[in-house]
Design a protein around this motif. Structure first.
Motif, short mmCIF file in Angstrom:
data_model
loop_
_atom_site.label_atom_id
_atom_site.label_comp_id
_atom_site.label_asym_id
_atom_site.label_seq_id
_atom_site.Cartn_x
_atom_site.Cartn_y
_atom_site.Cartn_z
N ILE A 224 85.21 -61.23 1.53
CA ILE A 224 86.09 -60.59 0.55
C ILE A 224 87.04 -61.63 -0.05
N ASN A 225 87.61 -62.49 0.78
CA ASN A 225 88.55 -63.50 0.30
C ASN A 225 87.88 -64.45 -0.69
N GLU A 226 86.64 -64.82 -0.42
CA GLU A 226 85.93 -65.75 -1.30
C GLU A 226 85.58 -65.07 -2.62
N VAL A 227 85.10 -63.83 -2.56
CA VAL A 227 84.69 -63.13 -3.77
C VAL A 227 85.89 -62.82 -4.65
N ALA A 228 87.04 -62.60 -4.04
CA ALA A 228 88.24 -62.29 -4.81
C ALA A 228 88.64 -63.42 -5.75
N LYS A 229 88.12 -64.63 -5.51
CA LYS A 229 88.37 -65.75 -6.42
C LYS A 229 87.58 -65.60 -7.72
N VAL A 230 86.56 -64.74 -7.69
CA VAL A 230 85.64 -64.60 -8.82
C VAL A 230 85.81 -63.28 -9.56
N THR A 231 86.00 -62.20 -8.80
CA THR A 231 86.10 -60.87 -9.40
C THR A 231 86.97 -59.98 -8.53
N GLU A 287 77.48 -62.43 -15.88
CA GLU A 287 77.63 -63.73 -15.23
C GLU A 287 78.60 -63.65 -14.06
N GLN A 288 79.67 -62.92 -14.24
CA GLN A 288 80.65 -62.75 -13.17
C GLN A 288 80.03 -62.05 -11.97
N CYS A 289 79.16 -61.10 -12.22
CA CYS A 289 78.48 -60.40 -11.13
C CYS A 289 77.58 -61.34 -10.34
N ILE A 290 76.86 -62.20 -11.05
CA ILE A 290 76.01 -63.19 -10.37
C ILE A 290 76.87 -64.14 -9.54
N LEU A 291 77.97 -64.60 -10.12
CA LEU A 291 78.85 -65.53 -9.40
C LEU A 291 79.50 -64.86 -8.19
N ALA A 292 79.75 -63.55 -8.28
CA ALA A 292 80.29 -62.83 -7.13
C ALA A 292 79.29 -62.83 -5.97
N GLN A 293 78.02 -62.67 -6.28
CA GLN A 293 77.00 -62.71 -5.24
C GLN A 293 76.93 -64.10 -4.61
N VAL A 294 76.99 -65.14 -5.45
CA VAL A 294 76.97 -66.50 -4.92
C VAL A 294 78.19 -66.74 -4.04
N ALA A 295 79.35 -66.28 -4.49
CA ALA A 295 80.57 -66.45 -3.71
C ALA A 295 80.48 -65.74 -2.36
N ALA A 296 79.85 -64.58 -2.35
CA ALA A 296 79.69 -63.84 -1.09
C ALA A 296 78.84 -64.63 -0.11
N ILE A 297 77.75 -65.22 -0.59
CA ILE A 297 76.90 -66.03 0.30
C ILE A 297 77.67 -67.23 0.82
#
Length: 316
Positions: A224-231, A287-297
């Protein structure tokens, strides 16, 4: 408020073969697995070996064949922990597929020395092409990761992983929650099953589904902390829930993954989660949705890395 009644079948009666066939005839190809998924794979050869683990053959239904692929990271060593990434269990959830591919193309190289990486980017290619939750037999692959699976999409991957004889330390399964869950897929499921549909509030933002039998709250929080940087992270609704489930922690609900036959429950991974991106949010781009998935991984791998390092050097 009256529940939305789906246009196929008789209310209160489960579908038979005629209704399933009617549903199938209404599905249309909207995009190409070959050009949007398979065409991206050769460019990943510097970091991954391409493995075909099966093929879906729907020719008897008047459809085609779909080869199924895994990306197996180079530098595979038996003393390294396995990290499994799965996408496209529900083919209509676009950022799950494209997020897995984007991670493989960008961030994966940073983890190949410390993890054995295995990525299944598109488990349900017909669902991807028709923007569908189910397979052509009106079966949900994400309730089918069980022995003698009713879904070839789920069964082929599950059986292949069993033949590898390894247990992932980490499994992250990439999904979306869309407005079409309420407008199409939940009403269709109720009609198929002969039950009454009750829609849930679609969360506006990213959230995770952990395993109620193995919740790992610190792991979930790191993602969650990582994804919050993106969305943005989805807030709970007025009842303190997300998708009808009580909030376990900020941005996280838990399901019993194994008993429900979910993709996240098909292995004994210690660290497991399912991402849920909201592509219909007015404040999130594709694009933000894709980056959120990358951030989650990335968030998942970074959290697990110290544990992975201990495994590599023979610690407990």
């Amino acid at each position: 408020m009256q529940p939305f009644i789906y246009h196929i079948g008789t209310q209160g009666q489960p579908w038979g073969e005629a209704e399933k066939q009617q549903w199938l005839t209404e599905q249309q190809i909207k995009r190409a697995y070959q050009t949007e998924v398979l065409a991206q794979l050769p460019a990943l050869a510097s970091d991954f070996e391409l493995i075909q683990y099966g093929e879906l053959d729907y020719q008897s239904l008047g459809l085609g064949k779909y080869p199924l692929f895994l990306l197996k990271g180079h530098h595979w060593q038996p003393n390294k922990p396995l990290a499994l990434v799965t996408g496209g269990v529900h083919g209509y959830e676009t950022s799950g597929v494209q997020g897995a591919l984007r991670f493989a193309a960008t961030e994966a190289k940073n983890y190949l020395n410390d993890f054995n990486l295995l990525i299944a980017p598109c488990i349900s290619p017909w669902g991807y092409e028709t923007i569908n939750r189910w397979n052509p037999l009106a079966v949900d692959p994400n309730r089918s990761f069980v022995a003698n699976s009713p879904s070839a999409e789920a069964g082929l991957l599950r059986e292949h992983l069993l033949t590898l004889g390894v247990t992932p330390l980490l499994h992250i399964d990439l999904h979306e929650t869309t407005d079409s869950d309420n407008s199409e897929f939940r009403p269709a499921k109720a009609a198929r099953d002969g039950s009454v549909n009750t829609n849930w509030n679609i969360p506006d933002g990213f959230y995770l589904v952990g395993d109620s039998e193995n919740p790992q709250p610190e792991f979930q929080q790191a993602i969650i902390n990582e994804v919050a940087k993106v969305t943005h992270i989805a807030p709970a609704d007025d009842q303190g829930c997300l998708i009808g489930e009580p909030l376990a922690q900020f941005g996280v609900v838990n399901y019993p993954k194994r008993s429900l036959g979910l993709c996240g429950g098909m292995t004994a991974a210690k660290y497991v989660t399912t991402t849920e991106v909201y592509p219909d949010s007015p404040t999130a781009t594709p694009e933000q949705c894709i980056l959120a998935q990358v951030a989650a991984i990335v968030g998942a791998l970074n959290y697990v890395y110290p544990k992975a390092l201990k495994i590599r050097v023979g610690g407990n």
